[in-house]
Write an enzyme that holds these catalytic residues in place. Structure first.
Site, PDB file in Angstrom:
ATOM      1  N   LEU A  63       0.832  -1.211   0.000  1.00 34.11           N
ATOM      2  CA  LEU A  63       0.000   0.000   0.000  1.00 34.11           C
ATOM      3  C   LEU A  63       0.865   1.258   0.000  1.00 34.11           C
ATOM      4  O   LEU A  63       2.068   1.194   0.276  1.00 34.11           O
ATOM      5  CB  LEU A  63      -0.910  -0.015   1.232  1.00 34.11           C
ATOM      6  CG  LEU A  63      -1.833  -1.227   1.352  1.00 34.11           C
ATOM      7  CD1 LEU A  63      -2.674  -1.136   2.612  1.00 34.11           C
ATOM      8  CD2 LEU A  63      -2.725  -1.361   0.128  1.00 34.11           C
ATOM      9  N   PRO A  64       0.249   2.428  -0.276  1.00 27.75           N
ATOM     10  CA  PRO A  64       1.051   3.653  -0.397  1.00 27.75           C
ATOM     11  C   PRO A  64       1.768   4.087   0.887  1.00 27.75           C
ATOM     12  O   PRO A  64       2.962   4.406   0.845  1.00 27.75           O
ATOM     13  CB  PRO A  64       0.022   4.707  -0.828  1.00 27.75           C
ATOM     14  CG  PRO A  64      -1.093   3.939  -1.456  1.00 27.75           C
ATOM     15  CD  PRO A  64      -1.151   2.634  -0.714  1.00 27.75           C
ATOM     16  N   LYS A 169      15.234   0.269   5.190  1.00 28.94           N
ATOM     17  CA  LYS A 169      14.807   0.839   3.898  1.00 28.94           C
ATOM     18  C   LYS A 169      14.984   2.369   3.894  1.00 28.94           C
ATOM     19  O   LYS A 169      15.471   2.962   2.924  1.00 28.94           O
ATOM     20  CB  LYS A 169      13.348   0.459   3.659  1.00 28.94           C
ATOM     21  CG  LYS A 169      12.619   1.210   2.585  1.00 28.94           C
ATOM     22  CD  LYS A 169      12.916   0.699   1.200  1.00 28.94           C
ATOM     23  CE  LYS A 169      12.213   1.551   0.142  1.00 28.94           C
ATOM     24  NZ  LYS A 169      12.600   1.224  -1.203  1.00 28.94           N
ATOM     25  N   LYS A 244       8.872  11.152  -0.514  1.00 29.59           N
ATOM     26  CA  LYS A 244       8.135  10.426   0.537  1.00 29.59           C
ATOM     27  C   LYS A 244       9.135   9.724   1.476  1.00 29.59           C
ATOM     28  O   LYS A 244       9.043   9.837   2.703  1.00 29.59           O
ATOM     29  CB  LYS A 244       7.210   9.383  -0.105  1.00 29.59           C
ATOM     30  CG  LYS A 244       6.551   8.461   0.911  1.00 29.59           C
ATOM     31  CD  LYS A 244       5.970   7.194   0.295  1.00 29.59           C
ATOM     32  CE  LYS A 244       5.761   6.152   1.374  1.00 29.59           C
ATOM     33  NZ  LYS A 244       5.379   4.846   0.884  1.00 29.59           N
TER      34      LYS A 244
END
Ligand code: NAD
Length: 297
Positions: A63-64, A169, A244
């Site tokens: 998901l985003p 990450k 992001k």
């Protein structure tokens, strides 16, 4: 054969679910955009996310952002309340570590194993099944997930406890952003002083400035074939996704009282670039334009 529920069939999730079906697994899928469900051949579309989680061995989400993950897993009608005991939960989205830990703790309170397993490798890696998974959670849970993750990825690396995959990450992508901006800056300096970008790239590749962006993802147009810089910065890893991830690095630094001056600078450079050049939907190597707006044409 493993029965798998997969939610989130966007640029990454679609090909990942497709690879699982191609490998012979039984895959039930759901996305809010119904057309995306029919686009993944060999899978069975479901009416709701909860239907996707019923009776499966493994449930995967892609998901985003954190708020989508929180909403999917939490609450009375969330996956954690609705799935069978024994279902292994794997969230592959890139989200903030705080939400990843919160959702994993909720799963644990129901005796469910949950892994955060964000990926590196982009849409090309998702299609080719060569993603790198950075995994947070219990090692035993990872051992049982490995056969499924191996179908989608070339490398599956354990980072530590819940949330550690997300932290790995975030650190990786912050370093990548710094390297890309630094490489673009060095190339612009050389070119503005009369050097050929290809010649300078080759010299730096064989010297101490060598790094991943120079070796496989050169940001200067025309230096390498088959990279976004040589096709007008189309495709690849979008500036919107890099900003992001840099935002997540800023949040994570704030939360842990860490100082990330270079990460903060990279965040600002990519933000200015995005706004100045309307570059959100371009590959992140287009940061070269910030140093040489004339390249924009
Ligand atoms: P995307 O926007 O293409 O896909 C996300 C999908 O999730 C959409 O199809 C959306 O409809 C669906 N969705 C959202 N909420 C939902 C819900 N409640 N139930 C069902 N479906 C829902 O995004 P993407 O590019 O596939 O990226 C997914 C994640 O992977 C992000 O966290 C991103 O940061 C990360 N990531 C992306 C890349 C890349 O190159 N695209 C690379 C590495 C990591």
């Amino acid at each position: 054969m493993t029965s798998i529920g997969f939610v989130g069939l966007g640029n990454m999730g679609g090909p990942m679910a497709g690879n699982l079906a191609n490998a012979g697994h039984e895959v039930k899928v759901f996305d809010l955009v119904s057309a995306l469900m029919n686009a993944v051949s060999g899978t069975t579309p479901q009416a709701t996310a909860a239907d996707t989680a019923k009776g499966v061995d493994v449930f995967i989400s892609m998901l985003p952002a954190g708020r989508h993950v929180d909403a999917l897993y939490g609450g009375d009608d969330g996956i954690i309340s609705q799935c069978d005991h024994g279902t292994l939960l794997i969230d592959c989205s890139t989200i903030d570590p705080v939400t990843a830990k919160k959702v994993a703790a909720l799963a644990s309170s129901r005796d469910l194993d949950m892994l955060d397993a964000p990926v590196s490798g982009g849409t090309v890696g998702a299609e080719a099944g060569t993603l790198t998974f950075m995994v947070g959670g219990a090692r035993e849970a990872l051992d049982s997930a490995r056969a499924v993750l191996d179908v989608m990825g070339g490398k599956v690396l354990h980072a530590g406890a819940s949330g550690a995959g997300q932290i790995a990450k975030i650190c990786n992508n912050m370093l990548l952003a710094i390297q890309m901006a630094g490489t673009a800056e060095a190339l612009a300096l050389g070119v503005k002083n009369g050097l050929d970008a290809g010649v300078l790239s080759e010299i730096m590749k064989q010297s101490s400035g060598s790094n991943w962006t120079l070796n496989v993802y050169n940001p200067y147009p025309g230096v390498m074939d088959d990279v976004p810089a040589s096709r007008g910065y189309a495709g690849g890893f979008l500036v919107d996704l890099m900003t992001k991830d840099l935002g997540l690095a800023m949040e994570t630094a704030q939360y842990s009282r860490s100082s990330i001056p270079l990460g903060a600078l990279a965040n600002n450079l990519f933000r200015v670039h995005e706004q100045l050049h309307d570059a959100g939907r371009l590959d992140f190597s287009s940061i070269q334009w910030l140093y040489q707006p004339d390249l924009k044409g």
